[in-house]
Design a protein around this motif. Structure first.
Motif, PDB file in Angstrom:
ATOM      1  N   LYS A 218       0.812  -1.214   0.000  1.00 20.48           N
ATOM      2  CA  LYS A 218       0.000   0.000   0.000  1.00 20.48           C
ATOM      3  C   LYS A 218       0.847   1.267   0.000  1.00 20.48           C
ATOM      4  N   SER A 219       2.159   1.094   0.228  1.00 13.64           N
ATOM      5  CA  SER A 219       3.055   2.251   0.241  1.00 13.64           C
ATOM      6  C   SER A 219       4.087   2.183  -0.871  1.00 13.64           C
ATOM      7  N   SER A 220       3.831   1.406  -1.897  1.00  8.44           N
ATOM      8  CA  SER A 220       4.760   1.289  -3.007  1.00  8.44           C
ATOM      9  C   SER A 220       4.693   2.530  -3.890  1.00  8.44           C
ATOM     10  N   LEU A 221       5.660   2.646  -4.767  1.00  7.64           N
ATOM     11  CA  LEU A 221       5.673   3.791  -5.684  1.00  7.64           C
ATOM     12  C   LEU A 221       4.441   3.784  -6.570  1.00  7.64           C
ATOM     13  N   GLN A 222       4.041   2.616  -7.023  1.00  8.96           N
ATOM     14  CA  GLN A 222       2.863   2.533  -7.878  1.00  8.96           C
ATOM     15  C   GLN A 222       1.606   2.954  -7.113  1.00  8.96           C
ATOM     16  N   SER A 223       1.517   2.569  -5.837  1.00  7.55           N
ATOM     17  CA  SER A 223       0.373   3.010  -5.036  1.00  7.55           C
ATOM     18  C   SER A 223       0.378   4.521  -4.873  1.00  7.55           C
ATOM     19  N   PHE A 224       1.572   5.098  -4.708  1.00  4.28           N
ATOM     20  CA  PHE A 224       1.668   6.552  -4.607  1.00  4.28           C
ATOM     21  C   PHE A 224       1.191   7.224  -5.885  1.00  4.28           C
ATOM     22  N   GLN A 225       1.587   6.647  -7.030  1.00  5.53           N
ATOM     23  CA  GLN A 225       1.172   7.244  -8.303  1.00  5.53           C
ATOM     24  C   GLN A 225      -0.346   7.229  -8.472  1.00  5.53           C
ATOM     25  N   LYS A 226      -0.986   6.231  -7.846  1.00  6.60           N
ATOM     26  CA  LYS A 226      -2.438   6.134  -7.963  1.00  6.60           C
ATOM     27  C   LYS A 226      -3.173   6.832  -6.823  1.00  6.60           C
ATOM     28  N   SER A 227      -2.427   7.291  -5.813  1.00 16.61           N
ATOM     29  CA  SER A 227      -3.056   7.850  -4.620  1.00 16.61           C
ATOM     30  C   SER A 227      -3.625   9.241  -4.878  1.00 16.61           C
ATOM     31  N   SER A 228      -4.752   9.510  -4.249  1.00 14.98           N
ATOM     32  CA  SER A 228      -5.350  10.849  -4.361  1.00 14.98           C
ATOM     33  C   SER A 228      -4.550  11.878  -3.571  1.00 14.98           C
ATOM     34  N   ASN A 229      -3.645  11.391  -2.696  1.00 20.50           N
ATOM     35  CA  ASN A 229      -2.810  12.310  -1.926  1.00 20.50           C
ATOM     36  C   ASN A 229      -1.567  12.754  -2.683  1.00 20.50           C
ATOM     37  N   ALA A 230      -1.321  12.132  -3.844  1.00 21.68           N
ATOM     38  CA  ALA A 230      -0.150  12.507  -4.626  1.00 21.68           C
ATOM     39  C   ALA A 230      -0.377  13.853  -5.295  1.00 21.68           C
ATOM     40  N   PRO A 231       0.679  14.608  -5.539  1.00 22.63           N
ATOM     41  CA  PRO A 231       0.542  15.875  -6.272  1.00 22.63           C
ATOM     42  C   PRO A 231      -0.099  15.651  -7.631  1.00 22.63           C
ATOM     43  N   PRO A 232      -0.900  16.570  -8.101  1.00 21.99           N
ATOM     44  CA  PRO A 232      -1.628  16.392  -9.365  1.00 21.99           C
ATOM     45  C   PRO A 232      -0.721  16.059 -10.543  1.00 21.99           C
ATOM     46  N   GLU A 233       0.494  16.643 -10.565  1.00 23.47           N
ATOM     47  CA  GLU A 233       1.353  16.411 -11.727  1.00 23.47           C
ATOM     48  C   GLU A 233       1.812  14.964 -11.831  1.00 23.47           C
ATOM     49  N   PHE A 234       1.617  14.157 -10.760  1.00 31.55           N
ATOM     50  CA  PHE A 234       2.059  12.772 -10.800  1.00 31.55           C
ATOM     51  C   PHE A 234       0.906  11.793 -11.004  1.00 31.55           C
ATOM     52  N   LEU A 235      -0.320  12.280 -10.881  1.00 28.26           N
ATOM     53  CA  LEU A 235      -1.454  11.373 -11.006  1.00 28.26           C
ATOM     54  C   LEU A 235      -1.546  10.777 -12.399  1.00 28.26           C
ATOM     55  N   SER A 236      -1.151  11.535 -13.431  1.00 27.90           N
ATOM     56  CA  SER A 236      -1.256  11.061 -14.805  1.00 27.90           C
ATOM     57  C   SER A 236      -0.240   9.985 -15.127  1.00 27.90           C
TER      58      SER A 236
END
Length: 628
Positions: A218-236
């Protein structure tokens, strides 16, 4: 004539069932029992039992082999022939008595004795045929060993296993790596590690050290990329490959800003109170492993040799837990090196890059195919840092030369031949296990080839051991033939992997529907030089790319032709391992160039990089291997 055995034989001799299907050939009570009748019955049994066994092998194993017919036929012919010889001898002895005594009437005791005699003869016939087949298999293996020894190309563990080295000079015996293979077997004859690891805490630590991302899914890089808490520029970028992948093949640099945001997102990783530069924050995020990295640097200087204590003698049960740890460590060092380059710290970047290459070298002497493939993957990860340093002009002359010297010692294609020899030696251990303890061999590998396992299990358990040896011969001949076609100078266009040559070798030596392929077709590895030729191409491109950077630093521009690099910057300019032709190069102005090798499609795409999802008719990805 009063013996119960004699009466049983005479009763059987006059039974119609005994003579089936040649009941009319049964002699009359006063007629001699001819030898031709024995031969007819033996030949009948040869055909019938041989056909029956061949049909059973076809149904169970899809094997069509005259050896099966002949073996079954011999068992039937020997058993039935001996039986009728006993009947003939007893029958004709009766006729020598004057007057000839009357034939006895069959009884239950006589039937029991007759059945016991038949079973005894059948068992004797099976034992005889098994002994002959075991001898045939043993002689075939001895002949192969003599042939290989004459060519100094044996498949023995003693020929391929690296010699032991002193612990105090052995990198693999340093504190972080030693616990990984320090285990014991409570039962020396078992494949299972029933004794466990001697240092469980050290082993567990080795499996977790030098991570670049959290071990929690749940704390992997891929989970971060999909997280709503990630900065908007990384969500894509959620669907992109992880940022630590070797993206230099696509011309992409490591996204340090993504890693910076990821480490700030993790609750238990080091982070500054306020964001700084991506390189600095990434180095801070990785700093939790600084002590381990320093220990590895120290061990690299103090321990010049390496040999992991792999239990080669256990064949398929030999554990290789160090491979994942080494690859993970190289991934960590690559990210550190890239961050150091971004922070204008090339000396630190070079130290981490050289350590990554040294960790890869720890596998250089392991004669195991998977170890070679992991080493190839580790080198490709490390090339990312080397490529980024070249792209940004981050390396100086001494650093470029140092990297060249480290890469020049690599020849993955040549190492492939040694790995295949090692696979052959380990295969011999596996076949010995199948012969010595077929049940454990089947239990150990019951998750493989589940569709054929029932028939395969019957074969492994009950076939003559000589047939297992014949499979071993087929397996080793396949590896020997494959190895003979491989050398460092063999281009991919002439390798066994090209244009179905690999399938032809498998079909010739280790595939098909004959009795000497039943085990070999399951155990023989489906190998290819594709990954190794690709790795060789990247290594040669990196060598030339480093030489081009040295030329630019010295001359202020890139050369018109690659020949200008030799001998000052390269002893010789390597050729394209894909087709044996010169590497493709063209200069673009004073400060640009395109350097590339043919891709696996073996087409010159004029320096167009491989595109994900594209392929040629043969299935190889379309595009070239482009350094820059």
């Amino acid at each position: 004539m009063n013996s119960i055995t004699t009466r049983a034989l005479l009763a059987a001799a006059q039974s119609g069932l005994t003579w089936f299907p040649w009941t009319r050939l049964r002699p009359r009570a006063d007629q001699p029992f001819g030898l031709h009748l024995v031969l007819i019955q033996a030949l009948t049994a040869f055909v019938f039992v041989g056909a029956l066994l061949s049909f059973a092998f076809w149904v169970v194993l899809h094997v069509v082999d005259p050896v099966v017919f002949i073996t079954g036929g011999l068992v039937g012919a020997v058993a039935r022939g001996l039986w009728f010889l006993m009947l003939r001898m007893t029958w004709n002895q009766r006729l020598t008595t004057t007057p000839a005594p009357p034939l006895p009437v069959g009884s239950l005791p006589q039937c029991v004795v007759s059945l016991a005699l038949r079973l005894s003869l059948l068992i004797a016939a099976i034992a005889l045929v098994y002994a002959l087949e075991n001898l045939r298999g043993s002689l075939a293996l001895r002949a192969l060993d003599a042939e290989l020894a004459a060519r100094h190309a044996g498949f023995q563990l003693a020929d391929v296993v690296p010699p032991p080295v002193p612990d105090e000079k052995n990198f693999a015996m340093s504190r972080l790596f030693k616990p990984m293979l320090d285990y014991e077997y409570a039962d020396p004859t078992s494949l299972q590690i029933t004794g466990g690891w001697r240092d469980p805490a050290g082993w567990k630590y080795g499996q977790e050290m030098l991570r670049v991302e959290s071990a929690e899914p749940k704390s992997s890089l891929q989970s971060f990329q999909k997280s709503s808490n990630a900065p908007p520029e990384f969500l894509s970028s959620a669907k992109k490959a992880p940022a630590y992948a070797g993206t230099f093949a696509a011309g992409d640099v490591t996204d340090l800003a993504l890693w910076q945001a990821y480490y700030r997102w993790l609750p238990d990783w080091p982070k500054p109170s306020t964001p700084g530069s991506p390189g600095r924050d990434v180095l801070l995020g990785l700093s939790k492993s600084d002590a381990d990295v320093e220990e590895l640097h120290r061990a690299a200087k103090e321990r010049p040799l390496s040999r992991f204590p792999i239990a080669y003698e256990r064949g398929p049960a030999a554990l290789l837990p160090h491979l994942a740890s080494l690859k993970r460590s190289v991934t960590h060092l690559k990210l550190r090196a890239v961050a150091h380059l971004a922070e204008q710290q090339p000396d630190a970047a070079l130290a981490d890059t050289q350590l990554a290459l040294r960790l890869s070298d720890l596998l250089a002497d392991e004669p195991i195919l998977i170890s070679l493939l992991v080493r190839v993957a580790m080198d490709r990860i490390t090339l990312q840092a080397i490529w980024e340093g070249c792209r940004e002009g981050g390396w100086n002359e001494a650093q470029l030369r140092s990297l060249q010297e480290s890469l020049a010692t690599r020849s993955h294609v040549a190492a492939f031949a040694r790995a295949l020899r090692g696979e052959g030696a380990l295969a011999r251990v596996t076949y010995d296990l199948v012969i010595r303890n077929p049940k454990e061999a089947l239990d150990y590998g019951q998750d493989a080839q589940a569709g054929e396992l029932s028939g395969f299990a019957l074969f492994v358990r009950w076939a003559p051991r000589g047939w297992i040896r014949l499979n071993e011969v087929s397996h080793l001949r396949y590896l020997d033939a494959f190895t003979a076609q491989i050398s460092a100078d063999t281009p991919f266009t002439q390798s066994p992997a090209e244009e179905g040559a690999q399938d032809a070798l498998l079909q010739k030596y280790a595939s098909g529907r004959t009795i000497d392929r039943v085990v070999a077709r399951m155990y023989a590895p489906v190998v290819s030089t594709r990954k190794l030729h690709e790795a060789e191409a990247w290594n040669r491109l990196a060598l030339v790319g480093l030489a081009l950077e040295r030329h630019r630093l010295a001359e202020g521009r890139y050369p018109e032709h690659l020949d200008a690099l030799s001998p000052k910057y390269l002893a010789t300019v390597p050729r394209d391992p894909m087709d044996g032709q010169p590497l493709r190069y063209r200069r673009s102005g004073e400060k640009g160039f395109t350097l590339y090798s043919l891709g696996l499609d073996l087409r010159d795409d004029q320096g167009a990089r491989v595109k994900t999802g594209t392929s040629t008719v043969g299935g190889a990805p379309s595009g070239d291997l482009v350094w820059r």
